[in-house]
Scaffold this active site. Structure first.
Site, PDB file in Angstrom:
ATOM      1  N   LEU A  28      43.670 -26.414  24.839  1.00  0.00           N
ATOM      2  CA  LEU A  28      43.960 -27.840  24.997  1.00  0.00           C
ATOM      3  C   LEU A  28      43.222 -28.467  26.177  1.00  0.00           C
ATOM      4  CD1 LEU A  28      45.493 -30.187  23.766  1.00  0.00           C
ATOM      5  CD2 LEU A  28      47.510 -29.515  25.104  1.00  0.00           C
ATOM      6  N   VAL A  68      39.868 -29.923  25.172  1.00  0.00           N
ATOM      7  CA  VAL A  68      39.933 -31.208  24.480  1.00  0.00           C
ATOM      8  C   VAL A  68      40.358 -32.317  25.434  1.00  0.00           C
ATOM      9  CG1 VAL A  68      41.045 -32.449  22.575  1.00  0.00           C
ATOM     10  CG2 VAL A  68      40.436 -30.044  22.300  1.00  0.00           C
ATOM     11  N   GLU A  69      41.281 -32.007  26.320  1.00  0.00           N
ATOM     12  CA  GLU A  69      41.815 -33.030  27.218  1.00  0.00           C
ATOM     13  C   GLU A  69      40.830 -33.428  28.307  1.00  0.00           C
ATOM     14  OE1 GLU A  69      44.493 -34.783  27.187  1.00  0.00           O
ATOM     15  OE2 GLU A  69      45.714 -33.832  25.649  1.00  0.00           O
ATOM     16  N   SER A  70      40.214 -32.441  28.963  1.00  0.00           N
ATOM     17  CA  SER A  70      39.452 -32.734  30.189  1.00  0.00           C
ATOM     18  C   SER A  70      38.120 -32.006  30.282  1.00  0.00           C
ATOM     19  CB  SER A  70      40.294 -32.349  31.408  1.00  0.00           C
ATOM     20  OG  SER A  70      40.519 -30.937  31.425  1.00  0.00           O
TER      21      SER A  70
END
Length: 539
Positions: free
Chosen positions: A147, A150-152
């Protein structure tokens, strides 16, 4: 949470070099010559049952094949098998139950941008083992370990336009609700370890709230619990399906979840897609040491024999030049520096405290106190969060006794003392280096490196080769004339503890806006000791 959907320009310097060095012996360059076909249809993908998924996972109870039975593994397969990415692949639980055009589009993007995963996996090196261990300890699916990609793009310092922050892109209210500390000194959203614990707590809570449906939990993580709950209610009232794919959710969220699923397909078997990941061993890379008291980060870096910039990148939760006065006092450093750090820390004793507390007396002024303690008014204002010059008798001031590089006690000998300095702006190529890796490490473009070093775009670098890291016109000396204005000189200024942009600008007779423009930094950007700024000054 706001996801990063475009390929960022990576901003890594010496931390990437340190990571590359520690991983060098595990590096590999052999890729499969052909890329097998991607999932062909929705029905084919859904036929990949959990039993089939388990066939590529290791069974510790199964006897090893004999030499006659075993098929020799390629270097790339061996490197992947022994890496943290293999463990993540084996722990995935739900991605293979879903496949559609949106997921395939995400798969295609990662396959068409192979450098992205190579660079992101390298950036994940200091923290991915800790994240994976915590997910495994909780019994959660390993898709969650992806994750932060995808987030950062695995940047602990990342901030979105909506002001979500950190690896897990926490918004301030959510961070507060999950117990992450945030103030002038420290922001737990940027602390990779603290934010991981909070993010997993939050995801577990969402998973239970949305009937143990991971896609709905991930959608709520991105769009907010309220948005997903309202979308579910609308569908239920209309007699429509209540799965993720049937909900009317924000466009960003409808892209976010398929992107994680597509990434999971790719990371489950990156060699199938002809992709190379940074070969991160499945073992701890990071040491976390509680120093017990507030400590100057530059001093801590020197105790660990690390450059300040590297130390700041490993400890992005600290927003100023020291740990929080009231804690946390935990610092991250490479595990191979832990013994050295703790030994030097013990030798320092109470000298690790780099701050004095002064009780203001009647008649005191900031100017007089700053003069007596050999610091600046700006430093006192910043440390004590004072906007003006008014102080009150009886109150206490925190006085920084800041360390600068080279100010260590005589009893501490740095390994770097015996090394020959390399001229500023020159990089010596190491085994495994590439143009794009060096460019991203030093905030450059490949085109700049090619131009300044008169290389071809297909150039093969050789260990020991030296590359210019800045325009040759700027490497003659530290003070040179600007090509834009012959009456200006370029000076490289090293930020010191207590410095502010306002103070630097005032002391050099220039404006803050000029410093921001010359160094391509944002107005709200933090500066830290050891950082270099380029200043154009009148002769």
């Amino acid at each position: 949470m706001i996801s990063v959907l475009h390929k960022p320009r990576f901003r890594r310097r010496r931390l990437a070099a340190l990571i590359s060095f520690t991983l060098l012996i595990n590096a590999c360059s052999t890729l499969q010559d052909e890329i097998p076909e991607e999932p062909g249809s929705l029905s084919e993908a859904r036929n990949q049952t959990s039993t089939a998924n388990q066939t590529r996972r290791r069974d510790i109870n199964r006897p090893l094949p004999t030499a006659e039975q075993a098929t020799p593994l390629s270097e790339a397969e061996i490197a992947f098998r022994d890496s943290i990415w293999s463990r993540i692949s084996e722990g995935m639980q739900f991605y293979h139950r879903h496949y559609n055009d949106d997921i395939q589009e995400a798969i295609d993007w990662f396959v068409e941008n192979p450098d992205y995963l190579t660079e992101v996996s390298e950036r994940a090196t200091p923290f991915i083992f800790e994240i994976t261990d915590e997910i495994e300890r909780r019994g959660l699916p390993m898709e969650l370990a992806l994750l932060p990609v995808v987030e950062s793009a695995f940047r602990p310092e990342a901030r979105s336009r909506a002001n979500a922050a950190g690896l897990w892109q926490f918004m301030a209210p959510t961070a507060r609700s999950m117990g992450l500390k945030r103030d002038w000194w420290y922001d737990g959203r940027h602390d990779p370890i603290a934010s991981t614990s909070a993010a997993l707590d939050y995801l577990e809570r969402l998973y239970q709230q949305f009937d143990q449906d991971w896609l709905l939990a991930l959608a709520a993580y991105n769009a907010g619990q309220g948005n997903v709950s309202r979308a579910l209610s609308r569908n239920q009232q209309r007699g429509q399906n209540s799965d993720f794919w049937s909900l009317a959710l924000p466009r960003e969220t409808r892209r976010h979840v398929p992107r994680l699923l597509g990434l999971s397909y790719v990371m489950a078997d990156p060699l199938k897609y002809g992709l190379t990941l940074s070969p991160v061993p499945d073992e701890p890379w990071l040491a976390r040491v509680d120093v017990g008291n507030q400590i100057d980060l530059t001093l801590a870096a020197q105790l660990a024999d690390l450059e300040p910039e590297v130390f700041y990148q490993l400890n992005p939760g600290y927003l100023q030049w020291a740990t929080h006065p009231d804690g946390p006092h935990i610092v991250n450093l490479p595990i191979d520096r832990q013994e050295l750090f703790e030994s030097r820390l013990e030798d320092l004793g109470d000298q690790q405290i780099t701050w004095d507390r002064y009780q203001i007396k009647p008649g005191d002024t900031l100017i007089a106190i700053a003069r007596n303690y050999r610091t600046t008014v700006g430093a006192l204002q910043q440390v004590n969060n004072i906007s003006g010059s008014r102080i009150r008798a009886g109150d206490s001031l925190l006085i920084p006794r800041a360390y600068r590089e080279g100010d260590l006690l005589p009893s501490i000998q740095l390994a770097a003392d015996n090394q020959s300095p390399i001229p500023a702006g020159i990089y010596t190529v190491r085994s495994g280096d590439s143009l794009w890796g060096i460019a991203n490490r030093y905030r450059l473009t490949v085109a700049e490196l090619i131009n300044w070093n008169q290389l071809s775009s297909e150039a093969i670098l050789q260990p020991g080769q030296r590359l210019m890291l800045q325009d040759p016109a700027l490497t003659a000396s530290t003070n040179i004339r600007s090509s834009q204005n012959p009456d200006m000189q370029v000076t490289r200024y090293e930020v010191r503890s207590g410095d502010t942009l306002v103070r630097i600008a005032r002391s050099h007779g220039i404006s803050v806006d000029q410093i921001l423009q010359w160094n391509n930094i944002r107005r709200n950007a933090l500066i830290h000791p050891g950082q270099e700024l380029r200043l154009y000054l009148n002769q």
